[in-house]
Motif scaffolding. Sequence first.
Motif, mmCIF file in Angstrom:
data_model
loop_
_atom_site.group_PDB
_atom_site.id
_atom_site.type_symbol
_atom_site.label_atom_id
_atom_site.label_comp_id
_atom_site.label_asym_id
_atom_site.label_seq_id
_atom_site.Cartn_x
_atom_site.Cartn_y
_atom_site.Cartn_z
ATOM 1 N N GLU A 20 3.577 79.945 38.874
ATOM 2 C CA GLU A 20 4.218 80.566 37.724
ATOM 3 C C GLU A 20 3.988 79.736 36.572
ATOM 4 N N LYS A 21 3.752 78.514 36.609
ATOM 5 C CA LYS A 21 3.471 77.463 35.527
ATOM 6 C C LYS A 21 1.938 77.000 35.269
ATOM 7 N N GLY A 22 1.285 77.172 36.362
ATOM 8 C CA GLY A 22 -0.025 76.756 36.461
ATOM 9 C C GLY A 22 -0.021 75.237 37.044
ATOM 10 N N PHE A 23 -1.178 74.815 37.718
ATOM 11 C CA PHE A 23 -1.197 73.458 38.319
ATOM 12 C C PHE A 23 -0.800 72.354 37.386
ATOM 13 N N LYS A 24 -1.763 72.337 35.983
ATOM 14 C CA LYS A 24 -1.875 71.314 35.180
ATOM 15 C C LYS A 24 -0.597 71.264 34.374
ATOM 16 N N ALA A 25 0.230 72.057 34.191
ATOM 17 C CA ALA A 25 1.417 72.342 33.314
ATOM 18 C C ALA A 25 2.752 72.028 34.059
ATOM 19 N N THR A 26 2.463 71.883 35.408
ATOM 20 C CA THR A 26 3.462 71.656 36.476
ATOM 21 C C THR A 26 3.576 69.923 36.652
ATOM 22 N N THR A 27 4.610 69.390 36.306
ATOM 23 C CA THR A 27 4.849 68.154 36.375
ATOM 24 C C THR A 27 5.606 67.792 37.723
ATOM 25 N N MET A 28 5.779 66.520 38.071
ATOM 26 C CA MET A 28 6.513 66.076 39.211
ATOM 27 C C MET A 28 8.130 66.132 38.826
ATOM 28 N N ARG A 29 8.191 66.025 37.673
ATOM 29 C CA ARG A 29 9.695 66.139 37.191
ATOM 30 C C ARG A 29 10.273 67.610 37.160
ATOM 31 N N ASP A 30 9.121 68.556 36.823
ATOM 32 C CA ASP A 30 9.409 69.856 36.863
ATOM 33 C C ASP A 30 9.745 70.179 38.520
ATOM 34 N N ALA A 32 10.877 68.305 40.746
ATOM 35 C CA ALA A 32 12.150 67.626 41.031
ATOM 36 C C ALA A 32 13.347 68.489 40.510
ATOM 37 N N HIS A 33 13.282 68.978 39.383
ATOM 38 C CA HIS A 33 14.285 69.634 38.734
ATOM 39 C C HIS A 33 14.308 70.891 39.254
ATOM 40 N N GLU A 34 13.472 71.809 39.790
ATOM 41 C CA GLU A 34 13.392 72.901 40.547
ATOM 42 C C GLU A 34 14.213 72.636 41.887
ATOM 43 N N LEU A 35 14.027 71.583 42.547
ATOM 44 C CA LEU A 35 14.785 71.448 43.684
ATOM 45 C C LEU A 35 16.085 70.576 43.734
ATOM 46 N N ASN A 36 16.392 70.443 42.399
ATOM 47 C CA ASN A 36 17.390 69.525 42.209
ATOM 48 C C ASN A 36 17.502 68.108 42.895
ATOM 49 N N PHE A 37 16.207 67.426 42.723
ATOM 50 C CA PHE A 37 15.941 66.122 43.375
ATOM 51 C C PHE A 37 15.814 65.171 42.268
ATOM 52 N N GLU A 38 15.751 63.847 42.585
ATOM 53 C CA GLU A 38 15.355 63.070 41.442
ATOM 54 C C GLU A 38 13.828 62.844 41.777
ATOM 55 N N VAL A 39 13.129 62.580 40.952
ATOM 56 C CA VAL A 39 11.830 62.555 40.704
ATOM 57 C C VAL A 39 11.187 61.638 42.119
ATOM 58 N N ALA A 40 11.872 60.526 42.327
ATOM 59 C CA ALA A 40 11.329 59.657 43.525
ATOM 60 C C ALA A 40 11.491 60.570 44.671
ATOM 61 N N ASN A 41 12.328 61.346 45.097
ATOM 62 C CA ASN A 41 12.456 62.181 45.993
ATOM 63 C C ASN A 41 11.227 63.113 46.486
ATOM 64 N N VAL A 42 10.727 63.319 45.221
ATOM 65 C CA VAL A 42 9.642 64.493 45.517
ATOM 66 C C VAL A 42 8.673 63.766 46.472
#
Length: 192
Positions: A20-30, A32-42
């Motif tokens: 949906e967002k594209g590879f470059k535009a998708t961040t690790m934070r995105d 994590a947010h999508e999955l209700n995770f902390e970034v470290a959990n990714v």
Amino acid sequence: MKKLTKKELFFEKTLKLISEKGFKATTMRDIAHELNFEVANVYNYIDSKESLLENYIFGTLDEFIIYLENIVESSYSPVEKLKFVISKHAQYAINKPYEVALFVYEWRNLKGDKLQEFKEKRSNYMYTVRQIIEEGISEGQLREMDGEFATFMFFSSMRWLFSMITNDDIKVNPIEIEKQLTDFIFKGIENK
């Protein structure tokens, strides 16, 4: 319907988000947010976005290459071989739409040696399909045409399928899609 494991759910949602967002535009934070995770959990699931990209792209390509090698080694006619190639692409797109979307649209984000390796493998794959098409032309099963152009059109005809499959508003019947795609391609290249 089978319940997905946490790992399967992670990859499904991550791939859909990247689609949906594209590879470059998708961040690790995105992610994590999508999955209700902390970034470290990714990082429990992936080392990096780049490794995710490489694993899926090369996994998909290698699966197609192995399948194509089996087709080439078979005793089937060039027309039947091409129908198997179409079937593989259609079924893979239907069953793994976000993996295919990553493969089709995001390969340009590979880096260095991995990008070069991908281009070479993809080129060899397309050349092998071209050889099948040219064999069909020389045997009179396919109409007389430029083999390179026919190969380009063959793959272009299948490429739109990936974007259609990932559109949640469109419901597809896998058997009908495969049949329609096969009919469409062969109306242009078959010698009748």
